[in-house]
Design a protein around this motif. Structure first.
Motif, PDB file in Angstrom:
ATOM      1  N   PHE A  89      -5.604  -0.879   6.040  1.00  0.00           N
ATOM      2  CA  PHE A  89      -6.067   0.453   5.662  1.00  0.00           C
ATOM      3  C   PHE A  89      -6.066   1.399   6.857  1.00  0.00           C
ATOM      4  N   ARG A  90      -6.532   0.917   8.018  1.00  0.00           N
ATOM      5  CA  ARG A  90      -6.530   1.766   9.225  1.00  0.00           C
ATOM      6  C   ARG A  90      -5.108   2.158   9.618  1.00  0.00           C
ATOM      7  N   VAL A  93     -14.240   1.402   1.484  1.00  0.00           N
ATOM      8  CA  VAL A  93     -13.223   2.239   2.105  1.00  0.00           C
ATOM      9  C   VAL A  93     -12.762   3.274   1.093  1.00  0.00           C
ATOM     10  N   SER A 138      -9.420   8.405   6.090  1.00  0.00           N
ATOM     11  CA  SER A 138     -10.307   7.499   5.371  1.00  0.00           C
ATOM     12  C   SER A 138     -11.726   7.558   5.911  1.00  0.00           C
ATOM     13  N   LEU A 184       0.829  -1.198   0.000  1.00  0.00           N
ATOM     14  CA  LEU A 184       0.000   0.000   0.000  1.00  0.00           C
ATOM     15  C   LEU A 184       0.869   1.257   0.000  1.00  0.00           C
ATOM     16  N   SER A 205      -2.579   2.580   7.797  1.00  0.00           N
ATOM     17  CA  SER A 205      -1.871   3.358   6.773  1.00  0.00           C
ATOM     18  C   SER A 205      -1.651   4.807   7.187  1.00  0.00           C
ATOM     19  N   THR A 216     -15.338   4.988   5.872  1.00  0.00           N
ATOM     20  CA  THR A 216     -15.861   3.667   5.561  1.00  0.00           C
ATOM     21  C   THR A 216     -17.378   3.723   5.527  1.00  0.00           C
ATOM     22  N   MET A 256      -9.868   6.286   0.864  1.00  0.00           N
ATOM     23  CA  MET A 256      -8.676   6.869   1.517  1.00  0.00           C
ATOM     24  C   MET A 256      -8.218   8.087   0.717  1.00  0.00           C
TER      25      MET A 256
END
Length: 185
Positions: A162-163, A180, A169, A132, A165, A171, A182
């Protein structure tokens, strides 16, 4: 958190280079294993197939939202036909074998859908987060302002990537899917 031997975020474009098709960097996973994250090549067909073979039925379902063991020739070509502008794909390589992959596909100006797949024995080591980070650096350089993903609600590890990163973001839950978004700005 996984460590890089060379960082890509910071001056995002400077390290990633103008030509994403030449992207390559060594990285260290949480367990100390080293991998190379590089641009996917047209010759990676068998390596990508091997990753799918190494993934459990559950991992396949989490990635493709359905149980799958084969893909049509047209689907395979879409996975391999990368222009590195609208469709960017990176692979993680360990001991000359592809063990994971991440990609984004531009769906509209400034927005791209992102997806990942990691061999089961390499999951939980921080590879998804590293992929990512590299994709974010390339996406920013190419004017992508947001990444979107659809994740099955039970795919807790991907949602955690993702959290973790650090990207702002949002959701949205719909049925069994988490949408999601971002921001890369």
């Amino acid at each position: 958190m996984a460590r890089h031997t060379r960082t890509l975020l910071g001056a995002a474009g400077a390290e990633a280079g103008a030509d994403a098709s030449r992207h390559a960097a060594r990285a260290t996973l949480r367990d100390g294993s080293t991998i190379t994250i590089r641009a996917q090549r047209p010759t990676d067909r068998q390596g990508m197939r091997n990753v799918l073979v190494d993934m459990s039925p559950e991992s396949i379902r989490r990635r493709f939202f359905a149980p799958r063991r084969s893909f049509s020739e047209e689907e395979v070509q879409r996975f391999l036909d990368i222009d590195f502008v609208h469709h960017v794909a990176l692979v993680a390589v360990a001991d000359d074998a592809i063990v994971g992959a991440g990609r984004y596909i531009v769906t509209e100006p400034g927005e791209a859908e992102v997806a990942f797949g990691v061999s089961d024995q390499w999951q939980g080591r921080g590879m998804g987060g590293l992929l990512l980070q590299h994709l974010v650096a390339i996406a920013r350089q190419h004017g992508v302002r947001k990444l979107v993903a659809e994740v099955l609600h039970e795919n807790v590890p991907m949602l955690a990537v993702f959290r973790a990163s650090g990207l702002p973001s949002e959701t949205r839950h719909e049925g069994g899917v988490v949408h999601v978004t971002m921001s890369l700005q």
